[in-house]
Design a protein around this motif. Structure first.
Motif, PDB file in Angstrom:
ATOM      1  N   GLU A  12       3.817   1.514  -1.105  1.00 44.47           N
ATOM      2  CA  GLU A  12       4.434   1.615  -2.420  1.00 44.47           C
ATOM      3  C   GLU A  12       3.482   2.312  -3.395  1.00 44.47           C
ATOM      4  O   GLU A  12       3.882   3.180  -4.169  1.00 44.47           O
ATOM      5  CB  GLU A  12       4.765   0.195  -2.916  1.00 44.47           C
ATOM      6  N   GLU A  13       2.222   1.975  -3.278  1.00 39.85           N
ATOM      7  CA  GLU A  13       1.232   2.553  -4.169  1.00 39.85           C
ATOM      8  C   GLU A  13       1.058   4.053  -3.881  1.00 39.85           C
ATOM      9  O   GLU A  13       0.970   4.869  -4.792  1.00 39.85           O
ATOM     10  CB  GLU A  13      -0.106   1.820  -3.988  1.00 39.85           C
TER      11      GLU A  13
ATOM     12  N   GLU B  85       4.794  15.294 -10.151  1.00 46.62           N
ATOM     13  CA  GLU B  85       5.372  15.482 -11.496  1.00 46.62           C
ATOM     14  C   GLU B  85       4.404  16.218 -12.408  1.00 46.62           C
ATOM     15  O   GLU B  85       4.752  17.161 -13.098  1.00 46.62           O
ATOM     16  CB  GLU B  85       5.664  14.115 -12.123  1.00 46.62           C
TER      17      GLU B  85
ATOM     18  N   LEU C 219       4.082   6.041  -5.222  1.00 47.57           N
ATOM     19  CA  LEU C 219       4.026   6.228  -6.668  1.00 47.57           C
ATOM     20  C   LEU C 219       2.985   7.288  -7.020  1.00 47.57           C
ATOM     21  O   LEU C 219       3.223   8.152  -7.867  1.00 47.57           O
ATOM     22  CB  LEU C 219       3.665   4.906  -7.357  1.00 47.57           C
ATOM     23  N   HIS C 220       1.852   7.197  -6.328  1.00 43.45           N
ATOM     24  CA  HIS C 220       0.785   8.156  -6.586  1.00 43.45           C
ATOM     25  C   HIS C 220       1.286   9.580  -6.367  1.00 43.45           C
ATOM     26  O   HIS C 220       1.110  10.453  -7.225  1.00 43.45           O
ATOM     27  CB  HIS C 220      -0.403   7.876  -5.654  1.00 43.45           C
TER      28      HIS C 220
ATOM     29  N   ALA D 129       4.383  10.698  -6.294  1.00 39.09           N
ATOM     30  CA  ALA D 129       5.436  11.058  -7.239  1.00 39.09           C
ATOM     31  C   ALA D 129       4.827  11.514  -8.563  1.00 39.09           C
ATOM     32  O   ALA D 129       5.189  12.563  -9.107  1.00 39.09           O
ATOM     33  CB  ALA D 129       6.352   9.854  -7.456  1.00 39.09           C
ATOM     34  N   LEU D 130       3.850  10.734  -9.068  1.00 43.23           N
ATOM     35  CA  LEU D 130       3.267  11.061 -10.366  1.00 43.23           C
ATOM     36  C   LEU D 130       2.444  12.333 -10.293  1.00 43.23           C
ATOM     37  O   LEU D 130       2.456  13.154 -11.212  1.00 43.23           O
ATOM     38  CB  LEU D 130       2.394   9.895 -10.856  1.00 43.23           C
ATOM     39  N   ARG D 131       1.717  12.489  -9.153  1.00 42.81           N
ATOM     40  CA  ARG D 131       0.897  13.681  -8.988  1.00 42.81           C
ATOM     41  C   ARG D 131       1.768  14.944  -8.992  1.00 42.81           C
ATOM     42  O   ARG D 131       1.490  15.913  -9.697  1.00 42.81           O
ATOM     43  CB  ARG D 131       0.097  13.579  -7.674  1.00 42.81           C
TER      44      ARG D 131
ATOM     45  N   THR E 246       0.835  -1.197   0.000  1.00 42.14           N
ATOM     46  CA  THR E 246       0.000   0.000   0.000  1.00 42.14           C
ATOM     47  C   THR E 246       0.877   1.256   0.000  1.00 42.14           C
ATOM     48  O   THR E 246       0.630   2.203  -0.751  1.00 42.14           O
ATOM     49  CB  THR E 246      -0.927  -0.011   1.226  1.00 42.14           C
TER      50      THR E 246
END
Lengths: 905, 111
Positions: free
Chosen positions: A26-27, A37, A30-31, A33-35, A24
């Motif tokens: 990890e998810e 970015e 990632l969320h 990081a992408l947001r 969780t």
């Protein structure tokens, strides 16, 4: 350490929480990081982008906790789904396999049905006979039958029969009892008159009986002490639930209605709860106050003295202990009370001990022969199940061998060994449950049949299949399912693809053939043991059937009526019987007819006999001579041989000459080494004139097949018997054919002789022996059924193993045939395998039977548990059956075509 | 206008709809939704993830770890056949719901 095949069960535990949290997190990472970015690509500064991402995500701690909780729940549910899916797919796979081989499936299911069915049937019986307390009785663990020991002829006898005064002693003098009630042993009673007359089971009880047992009515009221207080009590009757349903349709107005018992009209006052049969297990329809005893004409010889005489033991005492009192304490109190009351009574043993016998079957100190045989049969049923399991295991192994290539491929494709094990187990458990369903049918029919044919004198209520039996069957199915699946499953864990592909479907498997032969051997050995048991019981039954009773019980119809209590004056009774005798002689099919006094076979009355010159008769204590009044035809009618002297003639009777015959046993004991003929005996008292002994009869049984020692008999002309003994019995000897066929004509003849008669008691003398024969009948029938099934299952197993072996060696056999092997050699090759197993089975089985013979010795009659005829017979039967089972595959082997054999595979 | 809160039960349907076009990881689903909602829906990302997990537990959605185009480890979600059927049913329900409720709410006053 768990075997690998079982570990899947614990997979839930292996999937740890940390992993879920890591996943969780990890998810979430990632969320973010992408947001961030994405926001930065739209011109946000890093700080603002991070703040915005957080805002959109929501409060971090709560958000993360919510996600974690959802993820955990998700994993739990998915794991469960996964397991269900796996099992479901295994079930589907197994069902597919079962459908693909219907013959195999049917064979296995039938084998299981036999094995589980035998056990379910026996469980039903043992459950009723042994495991259950008497139904509806309160606190049965605290309820006891009273028993007393009596020394007689050097042996200690135990009896639960007492006189009424002895009962009163127990009731009033034993302070450790909170209550003590009495009951007679179940009697056949006649209800109604004429054509509407029929027999029911009745028990006479003291008024406190129901209170002692702690049972209440389902309708009306039960008896109270006043209802049965001597001498008259009240004209009331309590009926059982089953009788209420049967005779009254369960209607409320049954209470208050009248039931006619011979001359007595009794008012129904209440109904006992369903299933209640008193403190015992015999079926009972009605409970009557003991005070009706006399008016119903029971043992009418006792007359009005029943409440005071200590000479007759005719009732059982059931007592409840006060809380906190031990059986040892009441045993001592009851012994004292009993010895005190019996002091000075002739024929009593002053060293009698009284003890308590629980009403709970399992806590009894002695078990009835039925219970013993049923328990033995329970053990036998387990053996049958073992045989069935061995057979199924064998079949499963054979099939697994045929599927080994498929299994190898599955392993190569990555199916885990655990999964494979599970598939085997799922399949065998499914088969076992299918077998269990069929087994319930077996148990239903078997149970019904056993209740009717072999154990009819037990109170059965409800269907043979109840919740307990269902649970037992399910448990048994689960157990045998796992047990049979485990062997092939474990054997095939060691398989790997290369070995499977290397040796073809026909080769290899040496160790598996050994396993199969071992299983077969086990089946054979158990079958031999069962067959030996069958043989021993059948021979016992034969021996019991051959006992010479001194009376041809199966050719004699006895008829009697309770005329005195029905209000007939004594002279009329005498005339009536004379009339019956004459009419009976005229009936077609009647060879002889005669009158006797009392019932000479069944129950009988001791009498005082005085021989001038002897202070007392040199007879064992408690075995007074039995006096029977007879007419001239008596001995010819009953088939009793006169071994010395002559029978009583009509002239003797007419002239009033005082003559007598005695039995061999009596002659031997009273006049040892001398001739009894011409001796003088006096009946009842010294003042009575001599009766001259004119003949000696062979020994005659008193009323049962197996008696410790022959009783002493005295036969005198009919009207020289005891003055108060007016009970007469008409004995009819049937010329040929079954005596049962004569019962109805005799009944009609009696009914036509006079009007408004009570229901005549007409029976074949041997009918009362049925009870005694029952344990052997039960043993012989059930052992026979189980032994036969075992042999059948084993023969099928042998056939299948030999067939398989022939199939496996087809190529080799083909080569042999091609090389010119004689058919005889091939036949011998194949047969020798089957016979080797059979011979080993017989050898081992007979050894086990020899060793285990002691277990059954007590249940046999005049046959050694090592009877050579039985052992030899079983050996021959098993070898012949083994030969028969091996022949078909052996002939198939002879016909092996070298070409096809070589081409196959 | 301020964003409107989601009606109960709609989030599940939206997630299923997002995945109907192909497998996505969590962020892709939020981005897909943001793009279409144009900021009109009031929805926290953490709630969306929980909705996805719940759908997974109901086996309407299946998950698998994979790598993104930038070579990052991500959990990819896709519709299961059951999820696809569920979505179809939900869409039908919503259409009927809106037609009915919308029809009532927008009907001219008749007094």
């Amino acid at each position: 350490m768990l075997p690998p095949g079982v570990r899947w069960i614990f997979r839930l535990a292996i999937r740890r929480r940390e992993t879920i949290a890591e996943e969780t997190d990890e998810e979430i990472r990632l969320h973010f990081a992408l947001r961030v970015e994405e926001l930065m690509s739209r011109g946000f500064s890093r700080d603002r982008a991070e703040a915005e991402a957080l805002r959109r995500f929501g409060p971090m701690r709560e958000g993360r906790a919510g996600m974690l909780a959802a993820a955990r729940q998700r994993n739990e549910r998915l794991t469960m789904f996964e397991r269900l899916d796996d099992i479901w797919s295994d079930v589907r796979y197994a069902l597919g396999q079962m459908r693909r081989a219907p013959g195999f499936t049917l064979g296995v299911v039938l084998t299981f049905a036999i094995g589980i069915g035998a056990n379910a049937t026996m469980f039903g019986v043992i459950d009723r006979l042994l495991l259950r307390a008497p139904a509806q009785v309160a606190d049965p663990g605290n309820l006891y039958f009273i028993q007393a020991t009596q020394h007689s002829r050097g042996a200690e006898l135990v009896s639960g029969g007492f006189s009424y005064p002895a009962y009163v002693d127990f009731r009033d003098r034993v302070v450790g009892f909170s209550d003590a009630a009495m009951q007679t042993f179940p009697n056949d009673l006649t209800v109604g008159r004429g054509a509407a007359a029929r027999k029911i089971h009745g028990v006479m009880v003291s008024g406190n009986y129901f209170r002692t047992l702690g049972v209440g009515p389902v309708a009306g009221r039960l008896m109270v002490p006043e209802d049965a207080t001597p001498p008259t009590g009240a004209p009331v009757v309590v009926i059982s639930y089953a009788f209420w349903q049967r005779a009254f349709g369960g209607r409320a107005d049954a209470i208050g209605s009248i039931i006619e018992f011979g001359p007595s009209r009794l008012t129904v006052i209440g109904v006992t709860p369903r299933g209640f049969s008193g403190a015992g297990f015999r079926p009972v329809d009605v409970w009557l106050p003991v005070t009706t005893f006399e008016s119903l004409g029971f043992m009418s010889f006792m007359g009005k003295v029943w409440p005071t005489t200590r000479n007759a033991t005719w009732l059982a005492v059931v007592a409840r202990l006060k809380p906190g009192v031990t059986t040892a304490q009441v045993n001592a109190q009851a012994t004292a009370a009993y010895r005190g009351g019996q002091a000075g009574v002739a024929g009593t043993d002053s060293t009698s001990r009284v003890f308590m016998e629980s009403v709970l079957p399992l806590r009894k100190s002695t078990f009835s022969p039925e219970v013993k045989v049923a328990s033995l049969l329970g053990g036998v049923a387990v053996l049958v199940l073992l045989i069935a399991c061995a057979n199924v295991t064998n079949l499963l192994l054979a099939r697994a061998m045929r599927r080994r290539r498929e299994i190898g491929v599955r392993l190569a494709l990555g199916v885990s060994r655990g999964r494979l094990t599970r598939q085997f187990l799922v399949e065998s458990v499914l088969l076992a449950f299918a077998g269990a369903v069929a087994a319930l049918l077996v148990a239903y029919w078997g149970g019904t049949l056993m209740r009717k044919m072999l154990l009819e004198n037990f109170s059965w209520s409800g269907s043979p299949i109840d919740a307990r039996l269902l649970s037992f069957t399910a448990l048994a199915a689960a157990f045998v399912g796992v047990a049979t699946g485990l062997v092939p499953a474990l054997q095939y864990r060691s398989l790997n693809l290369s070995s499977v592909l290397r040796d073809s479907a026909q080769g290899g498997g040496g160790s598996r053939t050994r396993t199969r032969t071992a299983l077969l051997l086990m089946q054979g050995v158990l079958s031999v043991v069962l067959l030996v048991g069958t043989g021993l019981f059948v021979r016992s039954l034969q021996n019991v059937g051959r006992i010479h009773l001194g009376i041809d019980t199966d050719r004699i119809v006895a008829a009697s009526l309770d005329l005195e209590p029905a209000g007939f004056p004594a002279p009329a009774i005498e005339d009536f019987y004379r009339q019956l005798e004459v009419r009976a002689r005229a009936l077609p099919g009647v060879q002889h007819a005669t009158l006797g006094e009392g019932t000479s076979f069944g129950w009988s009355l001791g009498t005082k006999v005085i021989v001038p010159g002897l202070d007392s008769l040199p007879l064992p204590a408690g075995s007074e001579p039995i006096l029977v009044g007879v007419t001239g035809d008596y001995f010819a009618t009953l088939g009793t041989r006169i071994v010395q002297g002559r029978a009583i003639s009509s002239e003797d009777i007419q002239s009033g000459l005082r003559v007598a015959l005695v039995s061999e046993e009596m002659a031997r004991r009273v006049w040892p080494g001398k001739n009894a003929l011409g001796a003088c005996i006096k009946l009842e008292a010294d003042s009575i004139p001599c009766s001259t002994v004119i003949g000696v009869t062979e020994n005659v049984h008193q009323g049962s097949l197996i008696e410790d020692a022959p009783p002493s008999w005295v036969f005198v002309p009919l009207d020289q018997g005891r003055h108060f003994l007016r009970a007469r019995t008409l004995f009819i000897r049937v010329a040929s054919g079954p005596a049962e066929a004569m019962i109805e004509p005799v009944r009609q003849m009696i009914a036509a002789t006079a009007g408004n008669l009570p229901y005549p008691n007409v029976r074949v003398l041997s009918s009362q022996l049925g009870d005694e024969l029952r344990p052997w009948k039960l043993g012989a029938t059930m052992f026979g059924a189980f032994g036969g099934l075992a042999l059948l299952v084993t023969a099928v197993g042998l056939y299948s193993v030999i067939s398989y072996m022939v199939g496996q060696r087809m190529r080799e056999l083909g080569v042999r045939v091609a090389l010119g092997a004689a058919p005889g050699n091939i036949l011998r090759l194949i047969l020798s395998h089957g016979l080797r197993v059979a011979v080993a089975s017989v050898g081992l089985g007979l050894l086990i039977a020899l060793a285990g013979g002691g277990f059954v010795r007590a249940l046999l009659y005049e046959i050694s548990p090592r009877d050579p005829i039985v052992f030899g017979g079983v050996a021959v039967i098993v070898l012949v059956v083994a030969l028969a089972a091996s022949l078909p595959p052996a002939f198939r082997a002879i016909r092996a075509d070298p070409l096809t054999a070589l081409k196959s595979d | 206008m301020a964003p409107v809160p989601l009606l109960r039960g709609t989030l599940d349907a939206l997630v299923l709809k997002a995945l109907a076009s192909g497998p996505m990881h969590g962020y892709e689903i939020t981005a897909w939704l943001d793009h279409r909602a144009q900021g009109n829906l009031e929805l926290l990302d953490s709630a969306l993830y929980q909705a996805v997990y719940r759908l997974e537990a109901k086996r309407l959605v299946a998950a698998k770890w994979g790598t993104t185009e930038h070579n990052r480890q991500a959990r990819y979600y896709s519709l299961t056949p059951a999820g696809r059927a569920h979505l179809k049913r939900e869409v039908g329900n919503w259409l009927r719901y809106f037609a009915t409720v919308g029809g009532i709410l927008t009907a001219p006053h008749s007094s």
